[in-house]
Design a protein around this motif. Structure first.
Motif, PDB file in Angstrom:
ATOM      1  N   GLY A 341      23.573   3.264  18.934  1.00 41.61           N
ATOM      2  CA  GLY A 341      24.754   3.487  19.764  1.00 41.61           C
ATOM      3  C   GLY A 341      25.968   2.785  19.191  1.00 41.61           C
ATOM      4  O   GLY A 341      25.883   1.655  18.681  1.00 41.61           O
ATOM      5  N   GLY A 342      27.115   3.450  19.263  1.00 42.27           N
ATOM      6  CA  GLY A 342      28.337   2.917  18.679  1.00 42.27           C
ATOM      7  C   GLY A 342      28.748   1.560  19.225  1.00 42.27           C
ATOM      8  O   GLY A 342      29.357   0.753  18.516  1.00 42.27           O
ATOM      9  N   MET A 343      28.409   1.269  20.497  1.00 41.51           N
ATOM     10  CA  MET A 343      28.800  -0.009  21.094  1.00 41.51           C
ATOM     11  C   MET A 343      28.146  -1.195  20.398  1.00 41.51           C
ATOM     12  O   MET A 343      28.637  -2.322  20.491  1.00 41.51           O
ATOM     13  N   THR A 344      27.029  -0.957  19.701  1.00 38.52           N
ATOM     14  CA  THR A 344      26.338  -2.079  19.061  1.00 38.52           C
ATOM     15  C   THR A 344      27.067  -2.574  17.817  1.00 38.52           C
ATOM     16  O   THR A 344      26.647  -3.549  17.205  1.00 38.52           O
ATOM     17  N   ARG A 345      28.167  -1.915  17.448  1.00 39.72           N
ATOM     18  CA  ARG A 345      28.996  -2.435  16.357  1.00 39.72           C
ATOM     19  C   ARG A 345      29.869  -3.600  16.832  1.00 39.72           C
ATOM     20  O   ARG A 345      30.389  -4.363  16.024  1.00 39.72           O
ATOM     21  N   VAL A 346      30.060  -3.713  18.137  1.00 38.76           N
ATOM     22  CA  VAL A 346      30.929  -4.748  18.701  1.00 38.76           C
ATOM     23  C   VAL A 346      30.310  -6.127  18.438  1.00 38.76           C
ATOM     24  O   VAL A 346      29.134  -6.352  18.749  1.00 38.76           O
ATOM     25  N   PRO A 347      31.073  -7.063  17.855  1.00 37.44           N
ATOM     26  CA  PRO A 347      30.529  -8.394  17.531  1.00 37.44           C
ATOM     27  C   PRO A 347      29.893  -9.100  18.725  1.00 37.44           C
ATOM     28  O   PRO A 347      28.883  -9.791  18.571  1.00 37.44           O
ATOM     29  N   LEU A 348      30.466  -8.932  19.922  1.00 36.71           N
ATOM     30  CA  LEU A 348      29.907  -9.544  21.127  1.00 36.71           C
ATOM     31  C   LEU A 348      28.455  -9.126  21.322  1.00 36.71           C
ATOM     32  O   LEU A 348      27.584  -9.956  21.620  1.00 36.71           O
ATOM     33  N   ILE A 349      28.169  -7.844  21.157  1.00 37.60           N
ATOM     34  CA  ILE A 349      26.816  -7.325  21.369  1.00 37.60           C
ATOM     35  C   ILE A 349      25.875  -7.843  20.284  1.00 37.60           C
ATOM     36  O   ILE A 349      24.739  -8.254  20.565  1.00 37.60           O
ATOM     37  N   ARG A 350      26.327  -7.863  19.049  1.00 35.68           N
ATOM     38  CA  ARG A 350      25.469  -8.345  17.957  1.00 35.68           C
ATOM     39  C   ARG A 350      25.153  -9.831  18.123  1.00 35.68           C
ATOM     40  O   ARG A 350      24.033 -10.271  17.842  1.00 35.68           O
ATOM     41  N   ARG A 351      26.129 -10.588  18.592  1.00 35.60           N
ATOM     42  CA  ARG A 351      25.888 -12.017  18.822  1.00 35.60           C
ATOM     43  C   ARG A 351      24.922 -12.220  19.986  1.00 35.60           C
ATOM     44  O   ARG A 351      24.034 -13.085  19.935  1.00 35.60           O
ATOM     45  N   LEU A 352      25.085 -11.412  21.029  1.00 32.01           N
ATOM     46  CA  LEU A 352      24.193 -11.482  22.184  1.00 32.01           C
ATOM     47  C   LEU A 352      22.751 -11.209  21.760  1.00 32.01           C
ATOM     48  O   LEU A 352      21.818 -11.920  22.160  1.00 32.01           O
ATOM     49  N   VAL A 353      22.558 -10.184  20.938  1.00 34.26           N
ATOM     50  CA  VAL A 353      21.219  -9.822  20.459  1.00 34.26           C
ATOM     51  C   VAL A 353      20.637 -10.940  19.594  1.00 34.26           C
ATOM     52  O   VAL A 353      19.474 -11.334  19.751  1.00 34.26           O
ATOM     53  N   THR A 354      21.451 -11.469  18.682  1.00 32.35           N
ATOM     54  CA  THR A 354      20.988 -12.535  17.787  1.00 32.35           C
ATOM     55  C   THR A 354      20.561 -13.773  18.571  1.00 32.35           C
ATOM     56  O   THR A 354      19.506 -14.369  18.301  1.00 32.35           O
ATOM     57  N   ASP A 355      21.358 -14.159  19.559  1.00 35.78           N
ATOM     58  CA  ASP A 355      21.048 -15.353  20.357  1.00 35.78           C
ATOM     59  C   ASP A 355      19.781 -15.160  21.188  1.00 35.78           C
ATOM     60  O   ASP A 355      18.947 -16.069  21.294  1.00 35.78           O
ATOM     61  N   PHE A 356      19.623 -13.978  21.775  1.00 28.33           N
ATOM     62  CA  PHE A 356      18.494 -13.755  22.682  1.00 28.33           C
ATOM     63  C   PHE A 356      17.174 -13.623  21.923  1.00 28.33           C
ATOM     64  O   PHE A 356      16.149 -14.169  22.341  1.00 28.33           O
ATOM     65  N   PHE A 357      17.193 -12.904  20.794  1.00 31.33           N
ATOM     66  CA  PHE A 357      15.949 -12.633  20.072  1.00 31.33           C
ATOM     67  C   PHE A 357      15.704 -13.597  18.911  1.00 31.33           C
ATOM     68  O   PHE A 357      14.669 -13.531  18.248  1.00 31.33           O
ATOM     69  N   GLY A 358      16.679 -14.468  18.651  1.00 31.65           N
ATOM     70  CA  GLY A 358      16.478 -15.482  17.625  1.00 31.65           C
ATOM     71  C   GLY A 358      16.519 -14.956  16.210  1.00 31.65           C
ATOM     72  O   GLY A 358      16.053 -15.624  15.277  1.00 31.65           O
ATOM     73  N   LYS A 359      17.067 -13.765  16.025  1.00 33.27           N
ATOM     74  CA  LYS A 359      17.187 -13.203  14.677  1.00 33.27           C
ATOM     75  C   LYS A 359      18.308 -12.173  14.669  1.00 33.27           C
ATOM     76  O   LYS A 359      18.601 -11.547  15.703  1.00 33.27           O
ATOM     77  N   ALA A 360      18.931 -12.029  13.518  1.00 32.22           N
ATOM     78  CA  ALA A 360      20.000 -11.041  13.393  1.00 32.22           C
ATOM     79  C   ALA A 360      19.400  -9.638  13.444  1.00 32.22           C
ATOM     80  O   ALA A 360      18.324  -9.394  12.892  1.00 32.22           O
ATOM     81  N   PRO A 361      20.071  -8.704  14.112  1.00 31.28           N
ATOM     82  CA  PRO A 361      19.547  -7.336  14.179  1.00 31.28           C
ATOM     83  C   PRO A 361      19.656  -6.627  12.839  1.00 31.28           C
ATOM     84  O   PRO A 361      20.456  -7.010  11.981  1.00 31.28           O
ATOM     85  N   SER A 362      18.846  -5.601  12.671  1.00 31.06           N
ATOM     86  CA  SER A 362      18.914  -4.791  11.460  1.00 31.06           C
ATOM     87  C   SER A 362      20.203  -3.979  11.464  1.00 31.06           C
ATOM     88  O   SER A 362      20.586  -3.395  12.477  1.00 31.06           O
ATOM     89  N   THR A 363      20.870  -3.948  10.332  1.00 30.46           N
ATOM     90  CA  THR A 363      22.091  -3.152  10.195  1.00 30.46           C
ATOM     91  C   THR A 363      21.916  -2.063   9.141  1.00 30.46           C
ATOM     92  O   THR A 363      22.883  -1.480   8.676  1.00 30.46           O
ATOM     93  N   GLU A 364      20.659  -1.782   8.778  1.00 24.10           N
ATOM     94  CA  GLU A 364      20.395  -0.813   7.714  1.00 24.10           C
ATOM     95  C   GLU A 364      20.564   0.624   8.182  1.00 24.10           C
ATOM     96  O   GLU A 364      20.817   1.517   7.381  1.00 24.10           O
ATOM     97  N   VAL A 365      20.392   0.859   9.477  1.00 22.35           N
ATOM     98  CA  VAL A 365      20.456   2.223  10.004  1.00 22.35           C
ATOM     99  C   VAL A 365      21.795   2.433  10.698  1.00 22.35           C
ATOM    100  O   VAL A 365      22.244   1.581  11.464  1.00 22.35           O
TER     101      VAL A 365
END
Length: 606
Positions: A341-365
């Motif tokens: 989803g396009g909203m996952t490009r927003v830095p706020l969302i990526r930071r939220l995901v990284t903090d909650f799951f303890g790892k940076a999300p995949s950006t390959e796709v």
């Protein structure tokens, strides 16, 4: 040659279509040249001619009352006063109810079923695919949010039928995204799909092992997406309009559309930059001859945008926590997080995901394309019956029967594996009852009024004198694509009745038939117009191919090699085939040559 099959991501904000060629999934470009088609539909003000995608967006600048978008939020829903109030908070156009309780939208002075709007978008994607292949396309796999209920899935199928498509399967969007990710990269382990689109939010945990995709848990928020983040900016901008004009701007469709477009643009810019400037003019009452208009100039920082959206961020986290709990997993035990989803490009969302799951999300796709690519992979597998991937999905919402005391007895709990069959025995509410109405509910609450009623089964001519003499067996059967069938049986008499989902909104039969004919006529007219443009484009492509052939020939003469000769011969052969196909008016062959030449000229292999 096997007929082409396509995968379609019918999105709230954007839609995409893809196919598998030579074993590789690829996005099919629109006839306008883009990789995504905005999920926007309009009718021109005078002739009521249909426009879809970028053309509809252009129409909205001058005639916003002639255009609708984000209608996916309303497909398959029942028209209610509560839904009207919810809609007012997110879209400027009005909703109306059909004769069967389906939701319709008002644009250009007309009332159009939401199902037809979706069919218009699907029809446009179908035309794109047919232009790409140079032949008819009918079979497809369409993706839907994991939390779509039976009514919404059936309405999506109805839209596909109107568009002239045969939806051979509906699959959940997160599962499709994981399919694209796993098959293209050989991933094994636990993957979490964080799917924040334009209008819906889904979180799904899958275990991927040797081509088996087993959904462990899924959850989401059907009323949370990019549109809601845009709305936060719109509300903030509106608050900055001077007091004398604010109410006029709020009531004016043209002005509110300007704010909406500005909000979307600001959100995109804040993905790249820490601050964005917003400058607007022409805000006010556009309905009066003597217009009182004003302007607005302001700056929005990324940090303040994140403060505005904090309530939405908390809703995202709440869903993540719930899904991880149901999966019985610690967030840090997830092996990879896939963003969709396009909203996952927003830095706020990526930071939220990284903090909650303890790892940076995949950006390959590519988050905008993963769902369509996964749908194409599954469509190809179904067509070839290859079984390369086994999808084991789950139920997104609990399903049950209404019982006495206003309560619900759940027969199929949420996150049960599908397909699934469940049954239970009930009794009439009172002695001597000759008719039993068995209501069917969807939702997690034990109370009927806190769940959504899907319909009811009616059993008549019951014979038992007492309640205990009349056992009624209710059977739920949920398919692997989430569609529900229900049967009730009087075990004493053997009388049986399948469900008639009277609560499911649908188009009346005659209207549906009329819309199918309208769509077919539109597609035929459009295909004829497209054929002329396609021929002109193909001739220009052949001219570019000739230039490439000359360059390759010169290169082969200056630096002789087998590879250089082979490259030149390949292009010359393609050009000869192209000219022959053009002369013979072989649209399919022209399309095939065009795809190969385009790849050679661009140097791309996707």
């Amino acid at each position: 040659m096997r007929d082409p099959v396509i995968g379609i991501d019918l999105g709230t904000t954007n839609s995409a279509v893809a196919s598998v060629e030579e074993g590789r999934p690829r996005i099919i470009p629109s006839r306008a040249g883009g990789r995504l088609t905005p999920s926007v539909v309009g009718l021109t003000p005078k002739l009521a001619e249909r426009v879809v995608g970028t053309k509809a967006q252009e129409l909205a600048k001058e005639h916003p009352d002639c255009v609708v978008w984000a209608t996916k939020r309303f497909i398959g829903r029942r028209f209610t006063p509560e839904l009207v109030q919810q809609a007012k908070a997110v879209v400027p156009y009005q909703l109306a109810g059909g004769n069967t309780g389906d939701v319709r939208v008002k644009m250009a002075g007309r009332t159009v079923p939401v199902t037809q709007v979706s069919a218009m978008i699907l029809g446009e994607l179908k035309l794109d695919a047919e232009a790409f292949f140079g032949r008819g396309v009918s079979k497809c796999v369409i993706t839907v949010p994991a939390n779509f209920d039976d009514s919404q899935r059936q309405a999506t199928r109805e839209a596909a039928t109107i568009a002239g498509l045969d939806a051979i399967r509906l699959i959940n969007e997160p599962t499709a995204a994981a399919l694209a990710y796993g098959l293209s990269r050989g991933f094994q382990g636990h993957a979490l799909v964080f799917d924040l689109g334009g209008g819906t939010f889904d979180v799904t945990v899958l275990e991927i092992t040797d081509g088996v995709y087993e959904v462990k848990a899924t959850g989401g928020d059907p009323a949370l997406g990019g549109e809601d983040f845009d709305l936060k900016i719109v509300e903030w901008l509106l608050a900055q309009v001077d007091d004398n004009h604010r109410e006029l701007v709020h009531r004016d469709v043209v002005s509110m559309h300007k704010l909406k477009v500005a909000a979307e643009q600001a959100k995109r810019e804040l993905t790249e930059y820490e601050e964005t400037l917003i400058s607007l003019d022409g805000l006010g009452d556009h309905t009066q001859p003597a217009r009182k208009l004003t302007g607005l100039e302001t700056a929005l920082t990324r940090s303040f945008f994140e403060q505005l959206c904090e309530p939405l961020s908390k809703r995202c986290l709440s869903v993540c926590e719930s899904v991880m709990k149901e999966a019985g997993m610690d967030p840090h035990s997830v092996d990879t997080v896939l963003l969709v989803g396009g909203m996952t490009r927003v830095p706020l969302i990526r930071r939220l995901v990284t903090d909650f799951f303890g790892k940076a999300p995949s950006t390959e796709v590519n988050p905008d394309e993963a769902v369509a690519l996964g749908a194409a992979i599954h469509a190809d597998e179904l067509a070839r019956q290859s079984g390369a991937a086994l999808l084991l999905d789950v139920v997104g919402n609990s399903l049950g029967v209404g019982v006495m005391g206003g309560r619900v007895k759940h027969l199929i709990p949420r996150n049960s594996s599908v397909p699934v069959v469940a049954k239970d025995v009930f009794h009439p509410g009172r002695h001597g009852q000759t008719e039993a109405r068995i209501p069917i509910f969807q939702g997690e609450s034990e109370m009927q009024d806190e769940n959504r009623k899907l319909g009811e089964v009616v059993l008549r001519n019951l014979q038992g004198a007492s309640r205990s003499d009349t056992p009624l067996e209710v059977t739920f059967e949920l398919s692997n694509e989430g569609t529900l069938s229900v049967r009730a049986t009087d075990l004493k008499s053997g009388l049986s009745e399948a469900v008639k989902l009277e609560a499911r909104p649908h188009l009346p039969g005659q209207e549906a038939e009329r819309l199918v004919k309208e769509q077919a006529a539109y597609a035929q007219r459009q295909a004829q117009a497209d054929a002329k443009k396609t021929e002109e484009t193909f001739r220009k492509l052949l001219e570019r191919g000739e230039k490439l052939a000359k360059l390759l020939q010169r290169s082969a003469e200056e630096n002789p090699s087998d590879e250089a000769d082979a490259a030149m011969i390949n292009v010359r052969s393609l050009l000869a085939t192209g000219y022959s196909a053009l002369e013979g008016r072989d649209a399919e062959q022209c399309a095939q040559v065009a795809r190969q030449l385009t790849q050679l000229l661009s140097g791309r292999r996707d």
